[in-house]
Enzyme design. Structure first.
Site, PDB file in Angstrom:
ATOM      1  N   LYS A  62       1.286  -0.944  -0.212  1.00  0.00           N
ATOM      2  CA  LYS A  62       0.422   0.229   0.285  1.00  0.00           C
ATOM      3  C   LYS A  62       0.727   1.213   0.023  1.00  0.00           C
ATOM      4  O   LYS A  62       1.294   2.059   0.870  1.00  0.00           O
ATOM      5  CB  LYS A  62      -0.699  -0.258   0.895  1.00  0.00           C
ATOM      6  CG  LYS A  62      -2.224   1.098   1.147  1.00  0.00           C
ATOM      7  CD  LYS A  62      -1.979   2.285   0.473  1.00  0.00           C
ATOM      8  CE  LYS A  62      -2.116   3.043   1.705  1.00  0.00           C
ATOM      9  NZ  LYS A  62      -1.834   4.604   1.503  1.00  0.00           N
ATOM     10  N   CYS A  75      13.612  10.564   5.790  1.00  0.00           N
ATOM     11  CA  CYS A  75      13.579  10.000   7.101  1.00  0.00           C
ATOM     12  C   CYS A  75      14.918  10.567   8.184  1.00  0.00           C
ATOM     13  O   CYS A  75      14.672  10.871   9.390  1.00  0.00           O
ATOM     14  CB  CYS A  75      12.982   9.053   7.623  1.00  0.00           C
ATOM     15  SG  CYS A  75      14.285   7.514   6.329  1.00  0.00           S
ATOM     16  N   GLU A 118       9.564   1.729  11.384  1.00  0.00           N
ATOM     17  CA  GLU A 118      10.470   2.612  10.544  1.00  0.00           C
ATOM     18  C   GLU A 118       9.676   4.351  10.427  1.00  0.00           C
ATOM     19  O   GLU A 118       8.909   4.585   9.649  1.00  0.00           O
ATOM     20  CB  GLU A 118      11.209   2.512   9.189  1.00  0.00           C
ATOM     21  CG  GLU A 118      11.666   0.979   8.920  1.00  0.00           C
ATOM     22  CD  GLU A 118      11.545  -0.131   7.559  1.00  0.00           C
ATOM     23  OE1 GLU A 118      11.487  -0.911   7.490  1.00  0.00           O
ATOM     24  OE2 GLU A 118      11.270   0.792   6.815  1.00  0.00           O
ATOM     25  N   GLU A 175       9.905  17.165  13.517  1.00  0.00           N
ATOM     26  CA  GLU A 175      10.143  16.774  12.409  1.00  0.00           C
ATOM     27  C   GLU A 175       9.325  17.611  11.158  1.00  0.00           C
ATOM     28  O   GLU A 175       8.225  17.634  11.742  1.00  0.00           O
ATOM     29  CB  GLU A 175       9.724  15.625  12.388  1.00  0.00           C
ATOM     30  CG  GLU A 175      10.271  14.770  10.648  1.00  0.00           C
ATOM     31  CD  GLU A 175      10.335  13.468  10.729  1.00  0.00           C
ATOM     32  OE1 GLU A 175       9.108  12.779  10.616  1.00  0.00           O
ATOM     33  OE2 GLU A 175      11.045  12.234   9.962  1.00  0.00           O
TER      34      GLU A 175
HETATM   35  P1  NAD Z   1       2.070   8.841   6.582  1.00  0.00           P
HETATM   36  O1  NAD Z   1       2.262   8.515   8.012  1.00  0.00           O
HETATM   37  O2  NAD Z   1       1.759   9.705   6.776  1.00  0.00           O
HETATM   38  O3  NAD Z   1       2.209   7.892   5.694  1.00  0.00           O
HETATM   39  C1  NAD Z   1       3.087   6.652   5.240  1.00  0.00           C
HETATM   40  C2  NAD Z   1       1.707   5.542   4.090  1.00  0.00           C
HETATM   41  O4  NAD Z   1       1.396   5.444   5.453  1.00  0.00           O
HETATM   42  C3  NAD Z   1       1.338   6.051   2.798  1.00  0.00           C
HETATM   43  O5  NAD Z   1       1.212   4.938   2.583  1.00  0.00           O
HETATM   44  C4  NAD Z   1      -0.003   6.535   4.207  1.00  0.00           C
HETATM   45  O6  NAD Z   1      -1.238   6.187   3.111  1.00  0.00           O
HETATM   46  C5  NAD Z   1      -0.015   5.395   5.701  1.00  0.00           C
HETATM   47  N1  NAD Z   1      -1.529   5.943   6.138  1.00  0.00           N
HETATM   48  C6  NAD Z   1      -1.743   7.001   6.756  1.00  0.00           C
HETATM   49  N2  NAD Z   1      -2.855   7.021   7.311  1.00  0.00           N
HETATM   50  C7  NAD Z   1      -2.736   5.196   7.991  1.00  0.00           C
HETATM   51  C8  NAD Z   1      -3.732   4.451   8.041  1.00  0.00           C
HETATM   52  N3  NAD Z   1      -4.232   5.099  10.028  1.00  0.00           N
HETATM   53  N4  NAD Z   1      -3.762   3.150   8.756  1.00  0.00           N
HETATM   54  C9  NAD Z   1      -2.986   2.687   7.980  1.00  0.00           C
HETATM   55  N5  NAD Z   1      -1.716   3.376   7.014  1.00  0.00           N
HETATM   56  C10 NAD Z   1      -1.872   4.808   7.028  1.00  0.00           C
HETATM   57  O7  NAD Z   1       3.717   9.190   6.419  1.00  0.00           O
HETATM   58  P2  NAD Z   1       4.171   9.900   5.051  1.00  0.00           P
HETATM   59  O8  NAD Z   1       3.995  11.514   5.451  1.00  0.00           O
HETATM   60  O9  NAD Z   1       4.437   9.735   3.623  1.00  0.00           O
HETATM   61  O10 NAD Z   1       5.682  10.236   4.952  1.00  0.00           O
HETATM   62  C11 NAD Z   1       6.288  11.139   5.718  1.00  0.00           C
HETATM   63  C12 NAD Z   1       7.232   9.810   6.986  1.00  0.00           C
HETATM   64  O11 NAD Z   1       7.702   8.869   6.791  1.00  0.00           O
HETATM   65  C13 NAD Z   1       8.140  11.032   7.585  1.00  0.00           C
HETATM   66  O12 NAD Z   1       7.741  11.172   9.231  1.00  0.00           O
HETATM   67  C14 NAD Z   1       9.226  10.241   8.088  1.00  0.00           C
HETATM   68  O13 NAD Z   1      10.267  10.541   8.687  1.00  0.00           O
HETATM   69  C15 NAD Z   1       8.717   8.691   7.458  1.00  0.00           C
HETATM   70  N6  NAD Z   1       9.972   7.586   7.097  1.00  0.00           N
HETATM   71  C16 NAD Z   1      10.141   7.202   7.154  1.00  0.00           C
HETATM   72  C17 NAD Z   1      11.595   6.266   6.960  1.00  0.00           C
HETATM   73  C18 NAD Z   1      12.354   5.261   7.967  1.00  0.00           C
HETATM   74  O14 NAD Z   1      13.018   4.443   7.513  1.00  0.00           O
HETATM   75  N7  NAD Z   1      12.685   5.333   9.013  1.00  0.00           N
HETATM   76  C19 NAD Z   1      11.697   6.455   5.815  1.00  0.00           C
HETATM   77  C20 NAD Z   1      11.163   7.221   5.250  1.00  0.00           C
HETATM   78  C21 NAD Z   1       9.896   7.877   5.808  1.00  0.00           C
END
Ligand code: NAD
Length: 494
Positions: A192, A301, A267, A398
């Site tokens: 997803k 991230c 992550e 962040e």
């Molecule tokens: P997000 O948490 O908004 O979304 C991530 C994914 O989760 C998307 O596919 C989204 O559709 C899904 N999602 C959202 N709400 C959900 C729910 N209630 N249940 C299940 N899935 C849900 O994050 P983003 O804005 O897409 O990405 C940015 C964030 O990701 C930042 O905080 C960044 O630090 C983090 N990130 C971490 C890593 C790592 O390796 N630690 C790598 C890349 C990004």
């Protein structure tokens, strides 16, 4: 800012010309059951790039069923050598067709084409790593204290159906943490990807079917997090979730996963310290720290969003950082000269600008940047704030954008204290010519990954980990594969 479309290749154009991108379930591209779609945009121009299917619980259920049938079917009888051979073909596929993936990713999420093309080597390293891992699934024979003649051993078996929920900020390599592990272990998956940028994942998984990935082994359900993502995290027949995204969403996933006590790998976010000591080689530290935050316009991230610099060199360092930053070329993602692209969406740009305003209002010194470009596209100039202290919002939260806080320190213990003053524990770096100073910092900063005199290097064998509220579950190394397997204890009475 726009770049002419004729710069893209024929296959890329053909893929984008579809306009409506369906779900990929059981090897077939199909619309969402309710026919709903989501518009996706080119962040460089704000123009609509196409539509993806807005999958919901019913679509997730269909995909999970396909993944379960594949898990229990022919795929489960593939030998490790067959799975490895498929990964070799995937390597070759990336060699031949990475450019179209890079173009799609750049158009869809705004990363400069020079950057997405450069991720080819990293993606191929991931595939090589998982090809090697396919032959490294091993249990143990063990001694025991049981009466009689009993042989005991452990077997390692694939955990089953994996739900892969991922963000939008760099799928071309990151997706291999899941796809590669699935192919190496014999698990199956429902992916997803983020609604903001799903296209490169759809195209990659479709291409993997062309080289022999059996149908149902990797399925893709695009859609919103609160519907498709939540349904996947909650689904009673998904054995494990591999989640990358924000800490807030990670918390929701933990709650949703309790339905069937899923295994989890999380992550999450970061606020990584990048510590520049007084003896650092500034010719390396200035560009290194600048790109540690501004790479991908700060949407990484592990971005080094807090530069903690020795007070004795803070003025010189900040001046040189500002000069370097002003020289970075902003532009549309497909322009080969672009160094910094736009932010993913208008909402992200507005969120970043709200942080810039908070920095100003709380008394940080705006050294350079601090403005959003007036359209088209969602650009923010790379921004340096000086004289930041750890009470300020920009030093604690962040931002996920091109904004860095420069925080001075007087002695190395203070630098370490500042570095650790965060709920996150994803990454960090130290720049010093003195190896014992550097190792002291490495040992004392509580984060899953540390770099010395460099920033952002990642190899799948060494891995990339997080601690504290940046999540848990190994990423990389033998331990990564372990999380896609469970252990079966076997007792044989002779
Ligand atoms: P997000 O948490 O908004 O979304 C991530 C994914 O989760 C998307 O596919 C989204 O559709 C899904 N999602 C959202 N709400 C959900 C729910 N209630 N249940 C299940 N899935 C849900 O994050 P983003 O804005 O897409 O990405 C940015 C964030 O990701 C930042 O905080 C960044 O630090 C983090 N990130 C971490 C890593 C790592 O390796 N630690 C790598 C890349 C990004």
């Amino acid at each position: 800012m726009t770049a002419p479309r004729q710069t893209i290749g024929e296959n890329t154009r053909r893929f984008l010309d579809r306009e409506n991108h369906g779900l990929l379930i059981d090897g077939a591209v199909i619309p969402a059951a309710n026919g709903a779609e989501i518009d996706v945009f080119d962040p460089s121009s704000g123009e609509r790039l196409g539509r993806i299917a807005a999958g919901e619980a019913v679509d997730v259920d269909l995909a999970v069923k396909a993944a379960r049938i594949a898990f229990e079917g022919e795929w489960s009888r593939w030998s490790p050598y067959q799975r490895q051979a498929l990964l070799f073909k995937a390597y070759d596929l990336l060699e031949r067709r990475f450019d179209e993936l890079a173009e799609i990713e750049s158009l869809d999420m705004g990363a400069p084409i020079s950057r997405t093309r450069a991720t080819k080597a990293g993606a191929q390293r991931m595939v090589q790593f998982f090809a090697a891992m396919a032959l490294n699934i091993r249990g143990e024979t063990l001694q025991n204290g049981l009466p009689g003649e009993v042989t005991t051993m452990t077997l390692r078996a694939p955990v089953g159906v994996i739900g892969g929920i991922t963000p939008w900020n760099g799928s071309l390599t990151a997706i291999w943490w899941i796809a590669g592990a699935v192919m190496a272990t014999g698990c199956t998956a429902v992916l997803k990807p983020a609604a903001e940028a799903s296209l490169s994942v759809l195209h990659l998984i479709e291409m993997l079917h062309e080289i022999g990935l059996p149908k149902g082994v990797i399925n893709v359900v695009t859609g919103h997090g609160a519907s498709a993502g939540d349904a996947l995290a909650r689904h009673g027949d998904v054995d494990r979730i591999a989640f990358t995204g924000s800490t807030a969403t990670g918390r929701r996933i933990i709650e949703a996963s309790t339905t069937n006590i899923k295994r989890l790998q999380l992550e999450l976010g970061g606020k990584s310290p990048d510590i520049v000591c007084a003896d650092a080689d500034l010719d390396r530290a200035v560009p290194g720290a600048a790109m540690g935050i501004f790479n991908n316009s700060g949407q990484i991230c592990f971005a080094g969003s807090r530069i903690v610099v020795a007070r004795s060199i803070a003025e010189e360092f900040t001046a040189r950082l500002a000069e370097y930053t002003r020289g970075l070329r902003l532009g549309p993602s497909l322009d080969p000269d672009t160094q910094l692209g736009p932010l993913i969406s208008q909402a992200q740009r507005d969120s970043v600008m709200a942080y810039v305003e908070a920095g100003r209002a709380e008394g940080a010194e705006l050294v350079c940047g601090g403005e959003a470009l007036s359209g088209p596209g969602w650009f923010v100039r790379p921004t340096v704030f000086g004289g930041v202290d750890m009470e300020m919002t920009i030093a604690r939260e962040e931002i996920f954008g091109p904004v860095v806080s420069v925080i001075p320190f007087d002695d190395i213990d203070e630098a370490i204290t500042i570095g650790n003053r965060t709920e996150y524990g994803l990454a960090g770096a130290v720049w010093s010519r003195d190896v014992s100073t550097a190792l002291n910092v490495v040992e004392q900063i509580r984060s899953g990954t540390m770099w010395v005199n460099c920033y952002g290097l990642i190899d799948p064998i060494t891995g990339f980990n997080g601690t504290k509220m940046s999540g848990y579950g190994a990423k990389g190394g033998l331990a990564h594969l372990d999380t896609y397997l469970y252990t079966k204890s076997v007792y044989i009475q002779r």
